[in-house]
Design a protein around this motif. Sequence first.
Motif, PDB file in Angstrom:
ATOM      1  N   ARG A   3      -0.068  -7.635  16.455  1.00 21.44           N
ATOM      2  CA  ARG A   3       0.310  -5.547  16.747  1.00 21.44           C
ATOM      3  C   ARG A   3      -1.182  -5.189  15.503  1.00 21.44           C
ATOM      4  NH1 ARG A   3       4.075  -3.134  11.835  1.00 21.44           N
ATOM      5  NH2 ARG A   3       3.618  -4.560  10.226  1.00 21.44           N
ATOM      6  N   MET A   4      -1.131  -4.484  16.367  1.00 18.85           N
ATOM      7  CA  MET A   4      -2.052  -2.992  15.674  1.00 18.85           C
ATOM      8  C   MET A   4      -1.452  -1.481  15.328  1.00 18.85           C
ATOM      9  SD  MET A   4      -5.477  -3.128  18.655  1.00 18.85           S
ATOM     10  CE  MET A   4      -6.501  -2.586  17.621  1.00 18.85           C
TER      11      MET A   4
ATOM     12  N   LYS B 239       6.979   1.489   2.273  1.00 19.34           N
ATOM     13  CA  LYS B 239       6.689   0.135   1.782  1.00 19.34           C
ATOM     14  C   LYS B 239       6.316  -0.561   2.801  1.00 19.34           C
ATOM     15  CE  LYS B 239       7.463   0.291  -2.883  1.00 19.34           C
ATOM     16  NZ  LYS B 239       8.137   1.604  -3.253  1.00 19.34           N
ATOM     17  N   THR B 240       6.099  -0.551   4.070  1.00 17.70           N
ATOM     18  CA  THR B 240       5.823  -0.655   5.451  1.00 17.70           C
ATOM     19  C   THR B 240       5.425  -2.184   5.937  1.00 17.70           C
ATOM     20  OG1 THR B 240       5.553   1.744   6.949  1.00 17.70           O
ATOM     21  CG2 THR B 240       5.322  -0.287   7.718  1.00 17.70           C
ATOM     22  N   PRO B 241       6.586  -3.117   6.050  1.00 18.91           N
ATOM     23  CA  PRO B 241       5.704  -4.318   5.895  1.00 18.91           C
ATOM     24  C   PRO B 241       4.698  -5.277   6.813  1.00 18.91           C
ATOM     25  CG  PRO B 241       7.753  -4.994   6.248  1.00 18.91           C
ATOM     26  CD  PRO B 241       7.120  -3.195   6.834  1.00 18.91           C
ATOM     27  N   ILE B 242       3.368  -5.350   6.150  1.00 21.64           N
ATOM     28  CA  ILE B 242       2.095  -6.146   7.086  1.00 21.64           C
ATOM     29  C   ILE B 242       1.705  -6.984   6.404  1.00 21.64           C
ATOM     30  CG2 ILE B 242      -0.416  -5.504   6.664  1.00 21.64           C
ATOM     31  CD1 ILE B 242       0.829  -2.694   8.108  1.00 21.64           C
ATOM     32  N   PHE B 243       1.566  -8.264   7.846  1.00 23.57           N
ATOM     33  CA  PHE B 243       1.069  -9.208   8.127  1.00 23.57           C
ATOM     34  C   PHE B 243      -0.607  -9.890   8.068  1.00 23.57           C
ATOM     35  CE2 PHE B 243       5.503  -8.418   8.784  1.00 23.57           C
ATOM     36  CZ  PHE B 243       6.417  -8.704   8.246  1.00 23.57           C
TER      37      PHE B 243
ATOM     38  N   TYR C 276      -3.107  -0.810   0.058  1.00 26.98           N
ATOM     39  CA  TYR C 276      -2.310  -1.686  -0.097  1.00 26.98           C
ATOM     40  C   TYR C 276      -2.233  -3.463   1.300  1.00 26.98           C
ATOM     41  CZ  TYR C 276       2.963  -1.690   2.275  1.00 26.98           C
ATOM     42  OH  TYR C 276       4.265  -2.139   2.316  1.00 26.98           O
ATOM     43  N   CYS C 277      -2.778  -2.676   2.356  1.00 31.47           N
ATOM     44  CA  CYS C 277      -3.109  -3.660   3.745  1.00 31.47           C
ATOM     45  C   CYS C 277      -4.183  -4.670   2.952  1.00 31.47           C
ATOM     46  CB  CYS C 277      -3.714  -3.024   4.608  1.00 31.47           C
ATOM     47  SG  CYS C 277      -1.881  -1.672   5.291  1.00 31.47           S
TER      48      CYS C 277
END
Length: 691
Positions: A367-368, A407-411, A434-435
């Motif tokens: 995803r973007m 605190k959005t999940p980022i992978f 954070y990313c």
Amino acid sequence: MAPVLRQASVTKASRTGYDSAGLCVDGDSPGKVVYFKEVGKVAGLRKKIAASSLDVEKTCINQVSIAHTRWATHGPPSERNCHPIRSDPESDFFVVHNGIVTNSAELRLVLQKRGYKFETETDTEAVAILTKYVFDSHQDKELTFTGLIKAVLKELEGSFAFVFKSRHFPNEVVIARRGSPVLIGVKTDKKLKVDFVDVEFAGQDNSENANLQPSSAGSLLGVPSANPKVLRTQSRAFMSEDGLPQPIEFFIASDAAAIVEHTKRVLYLEDDDIAHIAEGELHIHRIRRKEGDQTPSQIAATRTIETLELEIAAIMKGEFDTFMQKEIYEQPESVVNTMRGRVNFDDNKITLGGLRAYLPIMRRCRRMVFIACGTSYHSCLATRAIFEELTEIPVSVELASDFLDRKTPIFRDDVVVFLSQSGETADTILALRYCLERGALCVGVVNTIGSTLSRETHCGVHINAGPEVGVASTKAYTSQYVALLMIALQLSEDRISFMERRNQIIAGLHALPGQIKKVLELDASLQQLAATVSENKSLLLMGRGYQYATCLEGALKIKEISYMHSEGILAGELKHGPLALVDENMPVIIIMTQDSLYPKVQSAFAQITARKAQPIVICNEGDEGIPAGVKTVRVPKTVDCLQGLLNIIPLQILSYHLAVKNGCDVDFPRNLCILFVRFRSFVAHIFSDDS
């Protein structure tokens, strides 16, 4: 060789967005410091300086000046609260400051209990008095100016950039950065021997004669140099190519536009850098932090001296009345500059060199995620649909502050795109870090070369919109819009099924500058329209699909420039609340340009006219579906995903004329959170035959 002297001149401050200005300069006699402070524009400060007895023509060997333009955050605009802020009536230390010290209230309480008195309501004064307290507590020790400031910074929380000056350390200045941008301009008569300055880390060999290896070519901060080994003294002393010292001037600022008239050679400080200027030398120190908290550019062994590609004419008003008006009218050229060298209209091919190596990774991502604030956020919303259509990759758009709060999940298989005109937006930078910690590919879309965002992202695109000397970010929006479209087009170039759609969009980009010029011809009619709207307290803007972002951006411009309440509404949500606001007294602008959602917007038009609204309709030229007698603003028709670029310009012009009609200063909007500080120090080497 005779001594070389440099004349000190009085600093000019910013043109835009501030409520007060101040300056302190070394006086005519040793140890004397002269302050000038004024509420309002810089012109008032200039008059106060001209009326003083200070000899501004005096020639000095060493001289340090600090100036600041203030946007009030702690305490109202007043001469007392204006920077520079002193530590005590004797002016042992004084400070200028960008940003906010979040623990200033606690520091103030502790210092007051120790007998220190405060003169202002600013958070900066707590820093100035803390500096004096630390100095007074260590008078029995040999304390350097740099060591003193390091001790002070350890007690501070928040985001800031400081410049410190002291009568205890004459002809010296210390600069510190954490979260707010700072650059140092370097002006010399001859070419420098090396084009970087080494960084002094705690615990390393910092001796003057130690060899210094420039960063490797593969690092984020690679330094080209013909000489693989140089002495630290050559890096810090800014020697000429013949190895001799030379006269030098330093200019410290938060924005390159403040110093471009003096020099185009600059170096950018990283977070937790402390720069010390004395005796014609610049030393850069690092505050020790946890290794995992630092980016590659922060832990690099050098700071590169770069050359600005910025002309003085670009930051002047020229023939226009205001900077905002100038930026609105520059948009035909700014969108061309964004596309120049990147779009081949003969072959319908897009080439973005900054992304070339990362295109395979971007095409394979899960995803973007687009992250931005304000106007940049709206440009992301405006292009989300075309991204999803051309790439078939899910796209989410996030406000940077909300993204961090959740605190959005980022992978690791995410691609995160960060947008910022300045490249220094605090929340966006925090979201970037954070990313990065979570292993995502981070792409930057920025206007300012050398900014924090451009240095810390893996790859990216510069929008090349030119300097934003106004505060409305009008051309930044259209250039970001075009840059994002070009990214979507390049990502989809391997898909044959989208070839016809891509060619259609590229043809639309080719016609875009001419169509923008045609929209700008509506200025006079929009000025008349503003006169009919300006008496109202609120304004609703409605649109659907690609035009929802146009409504949000138009409403934002009207709010921040004319102080009129305005709201962008998704036309599909009318029946879920907003329709209750509509009556014959509520002015409404509805965007009804012809695209696939045109019939649905016609339905929304019918709903508001049924409630006696008299909407202003932004529509395409030649559209016969608009009822007779309706006020219209007619713009050229283009490809659906480009139509927002043309529709936003009438709203920019309308916001400008509303502000002028209401007596607002469009270049000095109140409470707009943009800081643009200029402060500068002069330090000149003296050298003779035996140097």
